[in-house]
Design an enzyme around this catalytic site. Sequence first.
Site, PDB file in Angstrom:
ATOM      1  N   HIS A 179       0.824  -1.208   0.000  1.00  0.00           N
ATOM      2  CA  HIS A 179       0.000   0.000   0.000  1.00  0.00           C
ATOM      3  C   HIS A 179       0.865   1.267   0.000  1.00  0.00           C
ATOM      4  CE1 HIS A 179      -3.263  -2.719   1.315  1.00  0.00           C
ATOM      5  NE2 HIS A 179      -2.452  -3.149   2.256  1.00  0.00           N
TER       6      HIS A 179
HETATM    7  O1  RIB Z   1      -4.693  -0.306   5.172  1.00  0.00           O
HETATM    8  C1  RIB Z   1      -3.328  -0.298   4.819  1.00  0.00           C
HETATM    9  C2  RIB Z   1      -2.611   0.758   5.579  1.00  0.00           C
HETATM   10  O2  RIB Z   1      -2.713   0.500   6.983  1.00  0.00           O
HETATM   11  C3  RIB Z   1      -1.104   0.805   5.283  1.00  0.00           C
HETATM   12  O3  RIB Z   1      -0.653   2.122   5.409  1.00  0.00           O
HETATM   13  C4  RIB Z   1      -0.516  -0.051   6.372  1.00  0.00           C
HETATM   14  O4  RIB Z   1       0.820   0.338   6.716  1.00  0.00           O
HETATM   15  C5  RIB Z   1      -1.419   0.267   7.530  1.00  0.00           C
HETATM   16  O5  RIB Z   1      -0.941   1.461   8.137  1.00  0.00           O
END
Ligand code: RIB
Length: 330
Positions: free
Chosen positions: A251
């Site tokens: 992500h």
């Molecule tokens: O939902 C994914 C996000 O939540 C990413 O930034 C991961 O690091 C968590 O913080």
Amino acid sequence: MTALPVFVDVDTGVDDAMALVYLFASEDADVVGIASTAGNVPVQQVCHNNLALLELCGVDVPVSKGSENPVTAPLRTAEDTHGPEGMGYARLPATDRALTDYDAAEAWVRAAHAYPGELTGVATGPLTNLALALRREPALPRLLRRLVIMGGAFDYRGNTTPVAEWNVSVDPEAAAEVFHGWSTAWNGESPEHLPIVLGLNLTEHIVMTPELLGRLTGDGAHPLVAVLEDAMRFYFEFHFACGEGYLAHLHDPLAAAVALDPDLVRCRPTTVDVELTGTLTRGMTIADWSNRWGRDPNALIGVDVDPAAFFERFLTRVGAFTKFLSREQT
Ligand code: RIB
Ligand code: CA
């Protein structure tokens, strides 16, 4: 190549760490500050992870500590996903590096004033400290050149509740304040200055696999390689335990790559708001594609990405960086 000043707000975490390494590896990025936000792990641990990662990579960037808790909600953390210290199985080096004597919200404001109209902000954790910075400096949206947020899920299921994504779920009030703040500051003009918001609907197309990781770590000579491998192994195991396969969604690295090159994704402008009171839907991000609310757009929602293009850039840059560090240490 002119390096862009970049300010990163992270809840380091495995994929936050990968995003930071990508930025350190990128010649077109000058990371001028790091805000530590409570999320994946408590804020003290996030601070430690950030300082130790700088030590490991031989990079000097001011690191600031954020709020212990979300702006109103009690803190929830995700050690099941990122490991007890947020870095999976990885062991980070000791460091005597110190935090700034000002907090994360102040760090946002100082960086924005130091680079008026030039600073790119990247937020890959809960938006707690960005919201606090906005309270301190309501002109923040007009001071930043660009803001990229990893958060939310648009017409897509959540990863924390059936409808909410983690970063927004931890601090929905902060997310709502940020989206409202950008609305107020730009009230319909200059859509290019709206935050680029990358939700799970997009970031879950960025799938790291053991094969791709193997291409990244190469000859594995520098300790950073082992840290990346050990951090990712925990993350792979978590996704496997969730029935998603032995893989991991990157992500935050996507947000970092888009901060340097927005053309990596296709976006659509719309009005976004956050559910705060729903018994079942608190933390849900809603995109008003049909303009039912009659409000100006306040976000550019990422709707399409070419994962191969991302991975080509990510693997090339981080792979070259680990080799550079290996040569440096000899
Ligand atoms: O939902 C994914 C996000 O939540 C990413 O930034 C991961 O690091 C968590 O913080
Ligand atoms: Ca994160």
